[in-house]
Scaffold this motif. Sequence first.
Motif, PDB file in Angstrom:
ATOM      1  N   GLU A 237       0.735  -1.212   0.047  1.00  0.00           N
ATOM      2  CA  GLU A 237       0.013  -0.084   0.029  1.00  0.00           C
ATOM      3  C   GLU A 237       0.867   1.387   0.075  1.00  0.00           C
ATOM      4  O   GLU A 237       0.433   2.416  -0.539  1.00  0.00           O
ATOM      5  CB  GLU A 237      -1.041  -0.186   1.043  1.00  0.00           C
ATOM      6  CG  GLU A 237      -2.023  -0.977   1.200  1.00  0.00           C
ATOM      7  CD  GLU A 237      -2.864  -1.153   2.435  1.00  0.00           C
ATOM      8  OE1 GLU A 237      -2.894  -0.152   3.172  1.00  0.00           O
ATOM      9  OE2 GLU A 237      -3.720  -2.112   2.434  1.00  0.00           O
ATOM     10  N   TRP A 238       1.943   1.102   0.725  1.00  0.00           N
ATOM     11  CA  TRP A 238       2.781   2.387   0.638  1.00  0.00           C
ATOM     12  C   TRP A 238       3.210   2.716  -0.758  1.00  0.00           C
ATOM     13  O   TRP A 238       3.769   3.949  -1.077  1.00  0.00           O
ATOM     14  CB  TRP A 238       4.209   2.179   1.538  1.00  0.00           C
ATOM     15  CG  TRP A 238       3.635   1.988   2.994  1.00  0.00           C
ATOM     16  CD1 TRP A 238       2.534   2.526   3.536  1.00  0.00           C
ATOM     17  CD2 TRP A 238       4.387   1.228   3.875  1.00  0.00           C
ATOM     18  NE1 TRP A 238       2.595   2.262   5.095  1.00  0.00           N
ATOM     19  CE2 TRP A 238       3.665   1.415   5.292  1.00  0.00           C
ATOM     20  CE3 TRP A 238       5.611   0.607   4.063  1.00  0.00           C
ATOM     21  CZ2 TRP A 238       4.024   0.849   6.490  1.00  0.00           C
ATOM     22  CZ3 TRP A 238       5.988  -0.056   5.189  1.00  0.00           C
ATOM     23  CH2 TRP A 238       5.243   0.419   6.525  1.00  0.00           C
ATOM     24  N   HIS A 239       3.281   1.623  -1.418  1.00  0.00           N
ATOM     25  CA  HIS A 239       3.831   1.841  -3.180  1.00  0.00           C
ATOM     26  C   HIS A 239       2.524   2.212  -3.975  1.00  0.00           C
ATOM     27  O   HIS A 239       2.794   2.984  -4.840  1.00  0.00           O
ATOM     28  CB  HIS A 239       4.482   0.786  -3.542  1.00  0.00           C
ATOM     29  CG  HIS A 239       5.960   0.512  -3.131  1.00  0.00           C
ATOM     30  ND1 HIS A 239       7.111   1.148  -3.861  1.00  0.00           N
ATOM     31  CD2 HIS A 239       6.488  -0.373  -2.128  1.00  0.00           C
ATOM     32  CE1 HIS A 239       7.950   0.672  -3.249  1.00  0.00           C
ATOM     33  NE2 HIS A 239       7.795  -0.015  -2.192  1.00  0.00           N
ATOM     34  N   LEU A 240       1.560   1.726  -3.599  1.00  0.00           N
ATOM     35  CA  LEU A 240       0.367   2.039  -4.437  1.00  0.00           C
ATOM     36  C   LEU A 240      -0.237   3.229  -4.174  1.00  0.00           C
ATOM     37  O   LEU A 240      -0.309   4.028  -5.207  1.00  0.00           O
ATOM     38  CB  LEU A 240      -0.517   0.890  -4.134  1.00  0.00           C
ATOM     39  CG  LEU A 240      -0.571  -0.567  -4.504  1.00  0.00           C
ATOM     40  CD1 LEU A 240      -1.431  -1.348  -4.379  1.00  0.00           C
ATOM     41  CD2 LEU A 240      -0.190  -0.557  -6.302  1.00  0.00           C
ATOM     42  N   THR A 241      -0.395   3.688  -2.876  1.00  0.00           N
ATOM     43  CA  THR A 241      -1.132   4.823  -2.643  1.00  0.00           C
ATOM     44  C   THR A 241      -0.274   5.714  -1.570  1.00  0.00           C
ATOM     45  O   THR A 241      -0.772   6.962  -1.171  1.00  0.00           O
ATOM     46  CB  THR A 241      -2.301   4.642  -1.817  1.00  0.00           C
ATOM     47  OG1 THR A 241      -2.283   3.969  -0.818  1.00  0.00           O
ATOM     48  CG2 THR A 241      -3.474   4.129  -2.904  1.00  0.00           C
ATOM     49  N   GLY A 242       0.857   5.318  -1.068  1.00  0.00           N
ATOM     50  CA  GLY A 242       1.769   6.290  -0.266  1.00  0.00           C
ATOM     51  C   GLY A 242       2.792   6.782  -0.787  1.00  0.00           C
ATOM     52  O   GLY A 242       3.134   7.001  -2.011  1.00  0.00           O
TER      53      GLY A 242
END
Length: 225
Positions: A101-106
């Motif tokens: 998630e840190w890569h997709l939206t963070g």
Amino acid sequence: MPLQTERTLTLDRREGPHGEVALRQRGEHHEIIANGCFLMDTSDGRSERLLVDAALDALGDRPAPSLLIGGLGVGFSLARAAANPRWRHIAVVEREQAIIEWHLTGPLAAISRDALADHRSVILHTDLVAYLRTTTHRYDALCLDIDNGPGWTVTDDNENLYSPAGLATCQGRLEPGGILAVWSAQPSPAFEDALRNAGFSGVRTEEIRVARGVPDMVHLAVRPA
């Protein structure tokens, strides 16, 4: 006047099945902490890039090779692979939903956004050791960066990856002549011996000098054709 130190902010912290994982910001850089152990940050990245480059170089002129990256981390290895048109398929295994998630939206999307949008790239949300045991897919290169090295694992169950059985599994997931590349924060002659004992050939270790601290290492080994 006293020197000002960079302020460290914890941007996210989560408890999961493998313990705690946290994303911190120190100055302009981000770092990933797992169970209180520093894993990697965005301050350099040359060794994560060399992990992929060394594997591709070792494959010689093999056409359209496929790549499995063990550990998404801060995304340097994925970004490096996606920047090279030679790779036909790029799979990344990551067990921590938070990191994905840190890569997709963070904040880490700044590093991996283009790579994740590449049609050749796919993220597999699963445990690397379990995936290698159960998949029937073979790759031309395995680039593994889930620990600080074979002797410095993030969780105890990761030790299975570097055991004789684990290395045999890695070899089984490689095409003949395929390359296993393993990142490490320190040299490990014992791991080199383990690779040879597992039947790999061409075992060698590349040293990567970094901006701060001792050099990083990339262990390389070939599945015999």
